[in-house]
Design an enzyme around this catalytic site. Structure first.
Site, PDB file in Angstrom:
ATOM      1  N   CYS A 166     -13.970  10.896 -54.870  1.00  0.00           N
ATOM      2  CA  CYS A 166     -13.244  11.996 -55.505  1.00  0.00           C
ATOM      3  C   CYS A 166     -13.500  12.010 -57.008  1.00  0.00           C
ATOM      4  O   CYS A 166     -12.880  11.236 -57.750  1.00  0.00           O
ATOM      5  CB  CYS A 166     -11.748  11.845 -55.199  1.00  0.00           C
ATOM      6  SG  CYS A 166     -10.756  13.154 -55.902  1.00  0.00           S
ATOM      7  N   CYS A 187     -10.561  13.008 -59.170  1.00  0.00           N
ATOM      8  CA  CYS A 187      -9.559  11.944 -59.318  1.00  0.00           C
ATOM      9  C   CYS A 187     -10.040  10.852 -60.274  1.00  0.00           C
ATOM     10  O   CYS A 187      -9.291  10.368 -61.107  1.00  0.00           O
ATOM     11  CB  CYS A 187      -9.265  11.275 -57.978  1.00  0.00           C
ATOM     12  SG  CYS A 187      -9.168  12.383 -56.583  1.00  0.00           S
ATOM     13  N   ASP A 188     -11.289  10.432 -60.126  1.00  0.00           N
ATOM     14  CA  ASP A 188     -11.738   9.199 -60.783  1.00  0.00           C
ATOM     15  C   ASP A 188     -12.742   9.408 -61.912  1.00  0.00           C
ATOM     16  O   ASP A 188     -13.082   8.448 -62.606  1.00  0.00           O
ATOM     17  CB  ASP A 188     -12.378   8.264 -59.732  1.00  0.00           C
ATOM     18  CG  ASP A 188     -11.372   7.870 -58.659  1.00  0.00           C
ATOM     19  OD1 ASP A 188     -10.171   7.807 -58.976  1.00  0.00           O
ATOM     20  OD2 ASP A 188     -11.783   7.640 -57.506  1.00  0.00           O
TER      21      ASP A 188
HETATM   22  C1  LIG Z   1     -10.155   7.339 -52.433  1.00  0.00           C
HETATM   23  C2  LIG Z   1      -9.341   8.575 -52.729  1.00  0.00           C
HETATM   24  C3  LIG Z   1      -8.842   8.759 -54.002  1.00  0.00           C
HETATM   25  C4  LIG Z   1      -8.059   9.892 -54.275  1.00  0.00           C
HETATM   26  N1  LIG Z   1      -7.529  10.007 -55.531  1.00  0.00           N
HETATM   27  C5  LIG Z   1      -6.751  11.065 -55.825  1.00  0.00           C
HETATM   28  C6  LIG Z   1      -6.171  11.204 -57.121  1.00  0.00           C
HETATM   29  O1  LIG Z   1      -6.357  10.353 -58.019  1.00  0.00           O
HETATM   30  N2  LIG Z   1      -5.412  12.312 -57.342  1.00  0.00           N
HETATM   31  C7  LIG Z   1      -5.195  13.273 -56.405  1.00  0.00           C
HETATM   32  O2  LIG Z   1      -4.477  14.223 -56.678  1.00  0.00           O
HETATM   33  N3  LIG Z   1      -5.736  13.175 -55.177  1.00  0.00           N
HETATM   34  C8  LIG Z   1      -6.504  12.095 -54.862  1.00  0.00           C
HETATM   35  N4  LIG Z   1      -7.078  12.002 -53.625  1.00  0.00           N
HETATM   36  C9  LIG Z   1      -6.837  13.083 -52.645  1.00  0.00           C
HETATM   37  C10 LIG Z   1      -5.419  12.955 -52.066  1.00  0.00           C
HETATM   38  O3  LIG Z   1      -5.167  11.616 -51.682  1.00  0.00           O
HETATM   39  C11 LIG Z   1      -5.248  13.895 -50.862  1.00  0.00           C
HETATM   40  O4  LIG Z   1      -5.527  15.211 -51.275  1.00  0.00           O
HETATM   41  C12 LIG Z   1      -3.823  13.832 -50.320  1.00  0.00           C
HETATM   42  O5  LIG Z   1      -3.494  12.511 -49.922  1.00  0.00           O
HETATM   43  C13 LIG Z   1      -3.652  14.768 -49.126  1.00  0.00           C
HETATM   44  O6  LIG Z   1      -2.379  14.595 -48.609  1.00  0.00           O
HETATM   45  P1  LIG Z   1      -2.021  14.977 -47.101  1.00  0.00           P
HETATM   46  O7  LIG Z   1      -0.595  14.597 -46.908  1.00  0.00           O
HETATM   47  O8  LIG Z   1      -2.434  16.357 -46.826  1.00  0.00           O
HETATM   48  O9  LIG Z   1      -2.962  14.059 -46.196  1.00  0.00           O
HETATM   49  P2  LIG Z   1      -3.173  12.487 -46.078  1.00  0.00           P
HETATM   50  O10 LIG Z   1      -2.924  11.819 -47.364  1.00  0.00           O
HETATM   51  O11 LIG Z   1      -4.510  12.359 -45.451  1.00  0.00           O
HETATM   52  O12 LIG Z   1      -2.045  12.016 -45.050  1.00  0.00           O
HETATM   53  C14 LIG Z   1      -2.096  12.362 -43.698  1.00  0.00           C
HETATM   54  C15 LIG Z   1      -1.220  11.400 -42.901  1.00  0.00           C
HETATM   55  O13 LIG Z   1      -1.213  11.838 -41.532  1.00  0.00           O
HETATM   56  C16 LIG Z   1      -1.348  10.699 -40.694  1.00  0.00           C
HETATM   57  N5  LIG Z   1      -1.959  11.133 -39.421  1.00  0.00           N
HETATM   58  C17 LIG Z   1      -3.220  11.614 -39.225  1.00  0.00           C
HETATM   59  N6  LIG Z   1      -3.412  11.920 -37.919  1.00  0.00           N
HETATM   60  C18 LIG Z   1      -2.250  11.624 -37.278  1.00  0.00           C
HETATM   61  C19 LIG Z   1      -1.830  11.701 -35.913  1.00  0.00           C
HETATM   62  N7  LIG Z   1      -2.644  12.157 -34.962  1.00  0.00           N
HETATM   63  N8  LIG Z   1      -0.576  11.293 -35.592  1.00  0.00           N
HETATM   64  C20 LIG Z   1       0.271  10.837 -36.551  1.00  0.00           C
HETATM   65  N9  LIG Z   1      -0.080  10.726 -37.858  1.00  0.00           N
HETATM   66  C21 LIG Z   1      -1.315  11.117 -38.225  1.00  0.00           C
HETATM   67  C22 LIG Z   1      -2.264   9.771 -41.483  1.00  0.00           C
HETATM   68  O14 LIG Z   1      -2.123   8.418 -41.039  1.00  0.00           O
HETATM   69  C23 LIG Z   1      -1.739   9.962 -42.905  1.00  0.00           C
HETATM   70  O15 LIG Z   1      -0.699   9.084 -43.214  1.00  0.00           O
HETATM   71  C24 LIG Z   1      -7.830  10.873 -53.293  1.00  0.00           C
HETATM   72  C25 LIG Z   1      -8.351  10.691 -52.002  1.00  0.00           C
HETATM   73  C26 LIG Z   1      -9.085   9.553 -51.720  1.00  0.00           C
HETATM   74  C27 LIG Z   1      -9.618   9.328 -50.316  1.00  0.00           C
END
Ligand SMILES: Cc1cc2nc3c(=O)[nH]c(=O)nc-3n(C[C@H](O)[C@H](O)[C@H](O)COP(=O)(O)OP(=O)(O)OC[C@H]3O[C@@H](n4cnc5c(N)ncnc54)[C@H](O)[C@@H]3O)c2cc1C
Length: 307
Positions: free
Chosen positions: A136, A139-140
């Site tokens: 990302c 992010c970084d």
């Molecule tokens: C390495 C990395 C660094 C990042 N750094 C940043 C940053 O510095 N700043 C920033 O703003 N964004 C950052 N991001 C992006 C940010 O983390 C995501 O945009 C954000 O987490 C999305 O949130 P979400 O809740 O949509 O999904 P997710 O964070 O992906 O959460 C989804 C959840 O659903 C659960 N899940 C999935 N499938 C199922 C299922 N079938 N049954 C039950 N549970 C399930 C998963 O276990 C997870 O806990 C980064 C991403 C990564 C990978």
């Protein structure tokens, strides 16, 4: 008899947890289903988050815990289970969620299962993740000011990342396995105009090098077989992300695996809302995921109040 919740939220990343907070405050009878032992989603794997307003430099794991604590404090209920499929009984009927561990039923659903970044699977990628390897740039990128970095990929995201990084890095290599980029032509034009970007055509990455921190990237030219090591301090892997939407196939309209929904979270299926990285959207970040969670609850509340 199965208890019928007002709302089931699937996933407890930033989108699911902010939805849980808003649902508790709206006094909806809600259950959050999460497959992982710890809530927080992708944030948990982030070393440092420096773009979430009000919490500069917070550790990703700490932010995940804080979001979960907030939902717990308001009395949110959680079930640890992996959702396999969802059955929509039709207009005015309930939605049945099938997990490995049980079956759950609700009048409305918020799908917040996020996405996962595709990995290259090369040596050093996993061990140096967060120590110079990133998925990302938004992010970084700021951690690599005046440093030399490489972006791996050739699509829109890779080119956008390279343009973004070129503003702060002394030099950016773009490693692409073909002799032309897949990215939009306008993006390519912007990229080609930058003096500090070098595109390394027909080339694949073999290994990320470094002890504790990245100090190089080994690459091979697929046409000539020539191998070389690029001296870089950062490697940004932009070979795509995959939405975690398999359990919802056939439930609501999708686009390239993302659940089609606008900012209000409304999908093509009545009473089913999508929030966060799993939905079609422009920017996949913590702040937009959190906003989606709040918006999806507002839409769900509106739907539930129609009776
Ligand atoms: C390495 C990395 C660094 C990042 N750094 C940043 C940053 O510095 N700043 C920033 O703003 N964004 C950052 N991001 C992006 C940010 O983390 C995501 O945009 C954000 O987490 C999305 O949130 P979400 O809740 O949509 O999904 P997710 O964070 O992906 O959460 C989804 C959840 O659903 C659960 N899940 C999935 N499938 C199922 C299922 N079938 N049954 C039950 N549970 C399930 C998963 O276990 C997870 O806990 C980064 C991403 C990564 C990978």
């Amino acid at each position: 008899m199965t208890h019928i919740y007002d709302l089931i939220i699937i996933g407890s990343g930033p989108a699911g947890l902010s939805a849980a907070i808003y649902a508790q405050r709206a006094r909806l009878d809600t259950l959050v289903i999460e497959k992982a032992m710890v809530s927080g989603g992708q944030v948990l794997t982030t070393y440092e988050v420096d773009n979430y307003p009000g919490l500069p430099g917070i550790g990703g794991y700490d932010l995940g815990l804080k979001l979960r604590e907030h939902a717990d404090k308001l009395g949110a209920r959680f079930a640890e289970d992996e959702v396999q499929s969802v059955e929509d009984k039709g207009p005015g009927q309930t939605k049945v969620v099938h997990g490995f561990g049980g079956t759950y039923e609700a009048k409305a659903l918020i799908l917040a299962t996020g996405a996962i970044h595709r990995k290259l699977g090369i040596p050093g990628e996993e061990t140096l993740a967060g120590a110079g390897v990133s998925y990302c740039a938004t992010c970084d990128g700021a951690f690599f000011r005046n440093k030399v970095t490489a972006v791996i990929g050739g699509g829109d995201v890779a080119v956008e990342d390279a343009i973004f990084l070129a503003r702060m890095c002394s030099k950016v290599y773009v490693i692409h396995r073909r002799d032309e980029l897949r990215a939009a032509k306008s993006l390519q034009e912007s990229l080609f105009a930058l003096d500090n970007v070098e595109i390394v055509w027909d080339t694949v990455a073999d290994a990320v090098c470094g002890e504790g921190m990245v100090n190089g990237l080994e690459v091979t030219n697929v046409k000539t077989g020539e191998k070389r090591k690029l001296e870089v301090q950062g490697v940004f892997i932009a070979v795509g992300i995959s939405p975690e939407s398999k359990p919802f196939e056939g439930l609501a309209e999708m686009e390239h695996g993302y659940i089609k929904a606008g900012e209000d979270g409304v999908t093509s299926a009545e009473g089913i809302f999508a929030a966060g990285d799993v939905r079609t959207k422009q920017l996949r970040q913590i702040i937009t995921a959190a906003a989606d969670g709040a918006n999806a609850v507002t839409s769900a509340e509106r739907f539930l109040s129609r009776g």
